[in-house]
Design an enzyme around this catalytic site. Sequence first.
Site, PDB file in Angstrom:
ATOM      1  N   ALA A  69      33.540  35.115  66.059  1.00  0.00           N
ATOM      2  CA  ALA A  69      32.513  35.972  65.492  1.00  0.00           C
ATOM      3  C   ALA A  69      32.910  37.427  65.722  1.00  0.00           C
ATOM      4  O   ALA A  69      33.965  37.720  66.269  1.00  0.00           O
ATOM      5  CB  ALA A  69      31.158  35.658  66.116  1.00  0.00           C
ATOM      6  N   SER A  70      32.035  38.330  65.310  1.00  0.00           N
ATOM      7  CA  SER A  70      32.373  39.746  65.379  1.00  0.00           C
ATOM      8  C   SER A  70      32.474  40.245  66.814  1.00  0.00           C
ATOM      9  O   SER A  70      33.250  41.166  67.097  1.00  0.00           O
ATOM     10  CB  SER A  70      31.324  40.568  64.609  1.00  0.00           C
ATOM     11  N   ALA A  72      32.676  37.999  69.716  1.00  0.00           N
ATOM     12  CA  ALA A  72      33.257  37.053  70.662  1.00  0.00           C
ATOM     13  C   ALA A  72      33.918  35.909  69.918  1.00  0.00           C
ATOM     14  O   ALA A  72      33.808  35.796  68.696  1.00  0.00           O
ATOM     15  CB  ALA A  72      32.157  36.505  71.582  1.00  0.00           C
ATOM     16  N   GLN A  73      34.604  35.059  70.686  1.00  0.00           N
ATOM     17  CA  GLN A  73      35.076  33.797  70.141  1.00  0.00           C
ATOM     18  C   GLN A  73      34.877  32.717  71.191  1.00  0.00           C
ATOM     19  O   GLN A  73      34.733  32.997  72.381  1.00  0.00           O
ATOM     20  CB  GLN A  73      36.528  33.875  69.690  1.00  0.00           C
ATOM     21  N   ASP A 223      18.028  35.910  65.593  1.00  0.00           N
ATOM     22  CA  ASP A 223      19.222  35.863  64.744  1.00  0.00           C
ATOM     23  C   ASP A 223      19.448  34.425  64.268  1.00  0.00           C
ATOM     24  O   ASP A 223      20.498  33.835  64.503  1.00  0.00           O
ATOM     25  CB  ASP A 223      20.428  36.361  65.551  1.00  0.00           C
TER      26      ASP A 223
END
Length: 281
Positions: A69-70, A72-73, A223
């Site tokens: 993701a923007s 984190a991973q 979210d």
Amino acid sequence: LGPTFVKLGQVLATRVDLLPPDWIDELGELQNAAPALPYEQILPHLVEALGEAPSAIFAQVEEVPLAAASLAQTHRAWLHDGTPVVMKVRRPGIRDVIEADLRLLARLAEIVEARAADLKRYHPAEVVHQFTLSLRRELDFAGECRNAERIAANFQGHDEIVIPRVHWQWTCEALNVQDFVAGIGGRDLAGVDAAGLDRRRLARAGADIVLKMVLEDGCFHADPHPGNIFYLPGERIAVIDFGMVGRISEQRRYQVVQLLHGLVTQEAEAVADVLLEWTDG
């Protein structure tokens, strides 16, 4: 543009009240994935967060990311007792990039307010301010886990929702470790049908979850895009990523209930008037 704008696009993709369907579809692509970093770049930050090499803690770690993701991973791993978990690690240097993005976004909001009278009524500077506060909180992965546990406690005894357990001994600001949840992704309706799940029951369970969070508990997942939702056997719903949460005061919840009651009552009266006209006819 940087990851902050990706995050903003993800949020806007849920605002069907503001944008036309083709915009929503396009922005929704931002919810699927972001380019992942090689494990070799992530490893030093894992060692720093864990205090030792991942191989000393986990029986196995998948070097290929489960998702990116923007901010984190995530990587799958297994504890020595066989428990499957997910490591969510913050991208290296992401805080400085976010702060630079936020300064640019704030300047854009100032320009919009000064030059676009028709948009000024949406208070873009205040929107950016609130977005900034939320995004800075989202960078704290330990805070995300505290949010998850708070909402999980509110749903004790409710089998329709699953919130992954946090492993606090390996969780900090830049890393969290939670149980792995195997489910059908929120966008995979074909998978839902193939698994024999009842869409109506899933929709009802989802509505019950949202209404409880908003109207009863006053603390809700802020979210809820499809990438944060998984469908499980028994028409259960797993919810992940509690980096963004919202809170509603008791007074505001009462006002929302009054509003909803008024809408339902007005609709019922309108239906009754139509039925009376038909009867009279």
